[in-house]
Each structure stands twice: as structure tokens, then as C-alpha cells.
Design a protein around this motif. Structure first.
Motif, PDB file in Angstrom:
ATOM      1  N   VAL A  32       0.846  -1.191   0.000  1.00  0.00           N
ATOM      2  CA  VAL A  32       0.000   0.000   0.000  1.00  0.00           C
ATOM      3  C   VAL A  32       0.883   1.243   0.000  1.00  0.00           C
ATOM      4  CG1 VAL A  32      -1.766   1.254   1.292  1.00  0.00           C
ATOM      5  CG2 VAL A  32      -1.785  -1.241   1.262  1.00  0.00           C
ATOM      6  N   HIS A  33       0.516   2.222  -0.814  1.00  0.00           N
ATOM      7  CA  HIS A  33       1.271   3.472  -0.855  1.00  0.00           C
ATOM      8  C   HIS A  33       0.368   4.609  -0.390  1.00  0.00           C
ATOM      9  CE1 HIS A  33       3.741   6.771  -2.332  1.00  0.00           C
ATOM     10  NE2 HIS A  33       4.740   5.908  -2.278  1.00  0.00           N
ATOM     11  N   PRO A  34       0.845   5.461   0.512  1.00  0.00           N
ATOM     12  CA  PRO A  34      -0.014   6.496   1.082  1.00  0.00           C
ATOM     13  C   PRO A  34      -0.495   7.552   0.089  1.00  0.00           C
ATOM     14  CG  PRO A  34       2.256   6.770   1.833  1.00  0.00           C
ATOM     15  CD  PRO A  34       2.197   5.476   1.087  1.00  0.00           C
ATOM     16  N   ARG A  35       0.208   7.750  -1.001  1.00  0.00           N
ATOM     17  CA  ARG A  35      -0.201   8.758  -1.981  1.00  0.00           C
ATOM     18  C   ARG A  35      -0.868   8.154  -3.215  1.00  0.00           C
ATOM     19  NH1 ARG A  35       4.907  10.063  -0.668  1.00  0.00           N
ATOM     20  NH2 ARG A  35       5.672   9.533  -2.731  1.00  0.00           N
ATOM     21  N   CYS A  36      -1.442   7.001  -3.066  1.00  0.00           N
ATOM     22  CA  CYS A  36      -2.089   6.329  -4.197  1.00  0.00           C
ATOM     23  C   CYS A  36      -3.399   7.037  -4.561  1.00  0.00           C
ATOM     24  CB  CYS A  36      -2.372   4.872  -3.855  1.00  0.00           C
ATOM     25  SG  CYS A  36      -3.224   4.001  -5.176  1.00  0.00           S
ATOM     26  N   GLY A  37      -3.547   7.403  -5.795  1.00  0.00           N
ATOM     27  CA  GLY A  37      -4.769   8.048  -6.252  1.00  0.00           C
ATOM     28  C   GLY A  37      -5.957   7.113  -6.299  1.00  0.00           C
ATOM     29  N   THR A  38      -5.707   5.823  -6.425  1.00  0.00           N
ATOM     30  CA  THR A  38      -6.794   4.846  -6.458  1.00  0.00           C
ATOM     31  C   THR A  38      -7.536   4.825  -5.138  1.00  0.00           C
ATOM     32  OG1 THR A  38      -5.542   3.521  -8.031  1.00  0.00           O
ATOM     33  CG2 THR A  38      -7.349   2.433  -6.898  1.00  0.00           C
ATOM     34  N   ASN A  39      -6.816   4.931  -4.016  1.00  0.00           N
ATOM     35  CA  ASN A  39      -7.477   4.953  -2.711  1.00  0.00           C
ATOM     36  C   ASN A  39      -8.404   6.158  -2.600  1.00  0.00           C
ATOM     37  OD1 ASN A  39      -6.070   2.666  -1.961  1.00  0.00           O
ATOM     38  ND2 ASN A  39      -4.422   3.822  -1.024  1.00  0.00           N
ATOM     39  N   LEU A  40      -7.958   7.307  -3.060  1.00  0.00           N
ATOM     40  CA  LEU A  40      -8.768   8.508  -3.034  1.00  0.00           C
ATOM     41  C   LEU A  40     -10.002   8.341  -3.918  1.00  0.00           C
ATOM     42  CD1 LEU A  40      -9.117  11.464  -2.171  1.00  0.00           C
ATOM     43  CD2 LEU A  40      -7.760  12.093  -4.164  1.00  0.00           C
TER      44      LEU A  40
END
Length: 66
Positions: A32-40
Motif C-alpha cells: 500500500v502506498h499512502p499517496r495512491c490516487g486509487t485509494n482517493l
């Protein structure tokens, strides 16, 4: 797609930590990456669907909203 997307995150973690991009290092990185646009995007979509469901139900059922 999620498997390759997580692998991209692992490679980005290696680059950001100045690690060599070899299989052992990449596998040790978090998926998991904290700046992932998919999560947003997923979070916004869930919020929007919930918001629309409430207002559509309210207008169809004759509810009044504050």
C-alpha cells in the motif's frame, strides 16, 4: 489488476528509499502506498454513491431534508 498495481507500489517504495530494484527488495516493501490516487478515487466513489442513494431515496419517498 490489483496484483500488478500493488507491485507498482512496492517498486515506488524501493525507489523512494534508494534501494536497488531487485526481487528480494521489492517483495520486502509494503503493498500500500499512502499517496495512491486509487485509494482517493475509491473513497470518493463510495461517499458519492452513499450520498446519492440517500438523496434519491429522499426525493422518491417524499422525505424532507434539513
Amino acid at each position: 489488476m490489483s496484483g500488478t498495481h500493488a507491485a507498482e507500489h512496492q517498486v515506488v517504495h524501493c525507489v523512494e528509499r534508494s534501494e536497488r530494484i531487485v526481487l528480494e527488495n521489492v517483495r520486502a516493501m509494503p503493498r500500500v502506498h499512502p499517496r495512491c490516487g486509487t485509494n482517493l478515487f475509491v473513497g470518493f466513489t463510495l461517499f458519492l454513491l452513499t450520498f446519492l442513494a440517500v438523496f434519491c431515496a429522499a426525493s422518491a419517498g417524499g422525505w424532507t431534508l434539513l
